[in-house]
Motif scaffolding. Structure first.
Motif, mmCIF file in Angstrom:
data_model
loop_
_atom_site.group_PDB
_atom_site.id
_atom_site.type_symbol
_atom_site.label_atom_id
_atom_site.label_comp_id
_atom_site.label_asym_id
_atom_site.label_seq_id
_atom_site.Cartn_x
_atom_site.Cartn_y
_atom_site.Cartn_z
ATOM 1 N N GLU A 1 0.871 -1.175 0.000
ATOM 2 C CA GLU A 1 0.000 0.000 0.000
ATOM 3 C C GLU A 1 0.909 1.225 0.000
ATOM 4 N N THR A 2 0.405 2.341 -0.502
ATOM 5 C CA THR A 2 1.251 3.531 -0.573
ATOM 6 C C THR A 2 1.307 4.275 0.760
ATOM 7 N N ALA A 3 0.385 3.941 1.639
ATOM 8 C CA ALA A 3 0.203 4.720 2.875
ATOM 9 C C ALA A 3 1.460 4.840 3.736
ATOM 10 N N GLN B 1 -2.833 2.778 -6.598
ATOM 11 C CA GLN B 1 -3.632 3.304 -5.501
ATOM 12 C C GLN B 1 -3.551 4.823 -5.511
ATOM 13 N N GLU C 1 -4.185 7.473 -2.562
ATOM 14 C CA GLU C 1 -4.528 7.529 -1.140
ATOM 15 C C GLU C 1 -4.289 8.922 -0.586
ATOM 16 N N GLU D 1 -3.731 10.508 3.323
ATOM 17 C CA GLU D 1 -3.666 10.318 4.766
ATOM 18 C C GLU D 1 -3.902 11.686 5.393
ATOM 19 N N CYS E 1 -14.379 1.484 9.143
ATOM 20 C CA CYS E 1 -14.027 1.519 7.730
ATOM 21 C C CYS E 1 -15.269 1.327 6.873
ATOM 22 N N VAL F 1 -13.284 1.919 -3.169
ATOM 23 C CA VAL F 1 -12.632 2.867 -2.268
ATOM 24 C C VAL F 1 -12.802 2.353 -0.848
ATOM 25 N N ARG G 1 -7.865 5.052 10.655
ATOM 26 C CA ARG G 1 -6.745 4.175 11.023
ATOM 27 C C ARG G 1 -6.245 4.497 12.423
ATOM 28 N N GLU H 1 -8.216 7.899 6.310
ATOM 29 C CA GLU H 1 -7.614 7.529 5.030
ATOM 30 C C GLU H 1 -8.647 7.120 3.987
ATOM 31 N N SER I 1 -8.847 5.643 0.474
ATOM 32 C CA SER I 1 -7.896 4.903 -0.354
ATOM 33 C C SER I 1 -8.601 4.348 -1.588
#
Length: 568
Positions: free
Chosen positions: A160-162, A209, A211, A213, A301, A317, A322, A430, A432
Motif C-alpha cells: 500500500e502507498t500509505a 492506488q 490515497e 492520509e 471503515c 474505495v 486508522r 484515510e 484509499s
RNA sequence: GCGGGUGUAGUCUAGUGGUAGGACCCGAGCCCCCCAAGCUCGUGACCCGGGUUCGAAUCCCGGCACCCGCACCA
C-alpha cells in the motif's frame, strides 16, 4: 444486457494483458494508448478533488522499502498466512484456523513447524474430504526482494502507498507548519502477490492506488467543512443491518451510524468524485466493514462499492479511520517521535515535586551509570518523588544493576512550571482508491449500444481523445481545409485525431466507440461560408460554427465553459 | 494452490492426422454532399514447449493464459 465492454477495451487499445508475447502473466495488465490517457485523466480529476480542492499536497515515495517499515506496520507478520493443503483433494486451509476450531489450542505465535506438528498430533484431516493434510507452508502476499548485492538487506515492494506517508510524518508536519488537520496524497503503484488473481482489472498483482492520509486531532473529529455536505444523501449498509439505508450525511452522523463527521465528510466527497466520473448514484453504496474483516489498524471503515454488470458489487474505495495505529507502530520501531503538539487554551501553571540529581556526588560514585541515573531521576513520576521524600531513599534498576539513591545523591525540590500544551499522536483518516477498479467501472458505466454500435459516454474531461476532425468526403479541396482545421485544433492544445477514410458514418462510429465527445466535419458549405459542423457524440446532433472559432469553441466545450446544447 | 472447461488472424468463428476457409475489423484505391455492413485489391492465425508419427494445428504429456467453482483477498 450490455455487450462486452472489455472486448472493446482490448480491441480499441485501452488495456491489454501484460507479457502477451511470452504467454502472459496473470494479475498484470498494460494500459494501452487510450487506456493510459484515460487513466491519467481519471487521476487528474482525483487530484482536483483530493489535492487541489482539499488544499493537500501530493508526494511520491519509493515502491521498495527496507523490511523494517513493514515489520513496524505489521505487514510482515500479518501478511503471512499459514496454509495447509489436502493431499487428496487439494483444498487449502488456514492452518491456524483449522487447528483452533478443531482443538482447544491457542495458535498465536506458533511456528509453522509447530502448527504442522499439532496437525499430526491431533490427526487432523481435510474438512472437505477427510484426506491427509500436508506440511504447513507460508504465504506472504508481499513481494520480497533484496536491496543491493547479497542477501543481507531484505526489501519489500509496498503493498500500500500509505506507509510512505506515515514514515515521513515529522517532515510533513513541519511542512504544514505544525497545524492539524493536514492531508498528504499519493498516487502510485502497490504490489500484492495474490494467490489467484481473477477478473481482469479487479484483482491485480500490481495496481495503482490513490490515497490520502489526513492527520487529525483525536479529540476533535468534526470536520470544518462538514456543513456543505450535511444535506447530501448517501446509501449506507451498516455492519449490523441487512439492508441499505438512505440518509443525509448529517443524519448518518447524528444516528451514530458513521462514527464521526470527518469520516462522513469523505464518504460524501468520495461519492461526488465517483458521480463525476459517470458512475450512477443507483449503482453506488457505502458498506461498513464487519468487525472481523476490519484491518488490524482500523477503528471504522466504509467501502464505496459499485454494482457492476460483470462482477456484481465491487469495492473501489476504502475510507478508514486508522486511528494512531501506524504512527504509534513506527514510533515504537524507529524510536523517532511521531507526534503533534496541542496548545492549551490557557497555559496551565502547576507546582510539582521533582528530584534534582546532585552530579557532584553521583558522578564519582556511579561513574558510567551516573548519567542514566540522573535522567531517570529527573523523569521520575511525582508519586515516586513523594515516596522518596518520605523514605529518604529509593532503589533503581539501571542497566541491569540495582542502585540505591539517598538524600545525598538527589534533592527534592518544588518547582512551578507552566505547561502550554501537550504532545499527542494524531489519528489518521484515510480514503484509499483502487484506481484500476474505478477505471473499469468508468468504462462499464460509459458503455452502451446505439443501433448496434458501441458508444462510450465519457465526459470530455475523461475522454482520452477530445475531438476528431473529418473531411466529409475524400475530395482534395475538403481534405486540405480539414487538415488546416486539424492543425489549428492541435495548436489550441486539444488532443485530436484526423480521419479521412471510409464513409463519414463509419468514422463517426469509430470515434463514438472510443468516447471522442466532439467531431468536426468540413463539408462543401465550409468552402462557401467558412463554417464547419461540430457533432456531439451522445446526441449525434450537429451545429454549424465559424471555422475560425472552432478551436476556441471546442476548448470551451471540453473545459465545461459552454454546453453543446447552447451553441445552436 | 486444487478441480472442471476453453485456447485457430485485431475480433467472432469453420475445419480434417497430410500444414487452414469465412465474416467483421484493418490497409491501399474507387465511389461518395452527414451517421456502420457499396466496389476492387491487399495484410493477417492454428497459445508455448516436448513426445508419438514419414507427417500434427488436429493424438499424448507438461507449461502458460482465460472462464467457472473451492480456498485466499490486512
Amino acid at each position: 444486457m450490455s455487450g462486452d465492454v472489455m472486448e472493446v477495451a482490448l480491441r480499441r487499445g485501452f488495456i491489454n494483458p501484460s507479457y502477451e508475447i511470452y504467454g502472459g502473466v496473470s494479475g498484470f495488465y498494460d494500459y494501452a494508448p487510450l487506456g493510459a490517457a484515460l487513466k491519467k485523466n481519471l487521476e487528474d480529476i482525483w487530484r482536483r478533488y483530493f489535492v487541489i480542492e482539499e488544499g493537500f499536497f501530493e508526494i511520491s515515495s519509493p515502491t521498495i522499502s527496507p523490511e523494517e517499515v513493514f515489520v513496524a506496520s505489521g505487514h510482515v507478520s500479518n501478511f503471512v498466512d499459514p496454509l495447509v493443503s489436502c493431499e487428496k483433494c487439494g483444498s487449502a486451509f488456514r492452518a491456524d484456523h483449522l487447528i483452533s476450531s478443531a482443538v482447544d489450542v491457542k495458535t498465536d505465535g506458533l511456528s509453522f513447524e509447530e502448527l504442522s506438528r499439532l496437525i499430526r498430533e491431533h490427526n487432523l484431516r481435510c474438512p472437505d474430504c477427510g484426506g491427509e493434510l500436508g506440511e504447513v507452508y507460508s504465504y506472504n502476499l508481499m513481494f520480497k526482494t533484496y536491496i543491493g548485492p547479497g542477501k543481507k538487506k531484505v526489501g519489500y515492494l509496498r503493498p500500500e502507498t500509505a506507509q510512505g506517508i506515515f514514515i515521513l510524518f515529522p517532515r510533513l508536519y513541519s511542512f504544514y507548519r505544525k497545524k492539524l488537520p493536514f492531508g498528504v496524497a499519493q498516487i502510485g503503484k502497490a504490489y500484492r502477490n495474490e494467490i489467484s488473481p481473477r477478473q481482469g482489472l479487479i484483482r491485480l498483482r500490481e495496481f495503482t492506488q490513490a490515497e490520502v492520509e489526513i492527520f487529525i486531532d483525536p479529540r476533535d473529529k468534526r470536520h470544518p467543512n462538514f456543513e456543505r455536505y450535511a444535506g447530501e444523501r448517501l446509501r449506507l449498509l451498516p455492519q449490523d443491518r441487512e439492508e441499505e439505508v438512505e440518509l443525509t450525511a448529517r443524519e448518518a452522523v447524528e444516528q451514530g451510524i458513521v462514527k464521526h463527521e470527518f469520516l462522513c465528510y469523505y464518504l460524501v466527497h468520495t461519492q461526488r468524485f465517483l458521480l463525476e466520473l459517470g458512475i450512477p448514484y443507483e449503482r453506488l453504496r457505502f458498506r461498513q466493514h464487519l468487525r472481523e474483516e476490519m484491518a488490524h489498524y482500523a477503528a471504522d471503515c466504509w467501502d464505496a462499492e459499485v454494482r457492476t454488470e460483470r462482477f456484481g458489487w465491487i469495492e473501489v474505495v476504502g475510507i478508514a479511520d486508522r486511528t494512531d495505529y501506524d504512527l504509534k507502530a513506527h514510533e515504537r520501531h524507529s524510536k523517532v517521535e511521531l507526534r503533534a503538539f496541542r496548545q492549551f487554551e490557557k497555559p496551565e501553571k502547576r507546582r510539582r515535586l521533582v528530584l534534582e540529581p546532585k552530579m557532584a556526588k553521583l558522578g564519582p560514585e556511579f561513574k558510567r551509570l551516573a548519567k542514566k541515573i540522573a535522567t531517570t531521576l529527573r523523569e521520575l513520576p511525582e508519586s515516586e518523588v513523594r515516596r522518596f521524600a518520605e523514605r529518604g531513599e529509593l532503589e533503581l534498576s539501571i542497566a541491569e544493576e540495582r542502585v540505591l539513591i539517598t538524600g545525598e545523591h538527589a534533592e527534592v525540590k518544588e518547582v512551578e512550571e507552566v505547561i502550554t500544551g501537550e504532545k499527542f499522536v494524531p489519528h489518521v483518516v484515510e480514503p484509499s482508491f483502487g484506481i484500476d477498479r474505478i477505471f473499469y467501472c468508468v468504462l462499464e458505466s460509459a458503455y452502451y449500444q446505439r443501433e448496434g454500435r458501441n458508444v462510450l459516454r465519457l465526459s470530455p474531461e475523461l475522454a482520452p481523445v477530445k475531438a476528431a476532425v473529418f473531411p466529409l468526403l475524400t475530395r482534395e479541396e475538403l481534405v486540405k481545409v480539414a487538415r488546416e482545421v486539424f492543425e489549428e485544433v492541435k495548436r489550441a492544445g486539444i488532443l485530436a485525431i484526423f480521419d479521412a477514410s471510409d464513409s463519414i458514418g463509419r468514422r463517426y462510429a469509430r470515434v463514438d466507440e472510443i468516447g471522442v465527445p466532439f467531431a468536426v466535419t468540413i463539408d462543401f458549405d465550409t468552402l462557401e461560408d467558412e463554417t464547419v459542423t461540430i457533432r456531439e457524440r451522445d446526441s449525434a446532433q450537429q451545429v454549424r460554427v465559424p471555422k475560425s472559432e472552432v478551436a476556441g469553441i471546442l476548448r470551451d466545450l471540453i473545459e465545461g465553459r459552454r454546453r453543446f446544447a447552447e451553441l445552436g
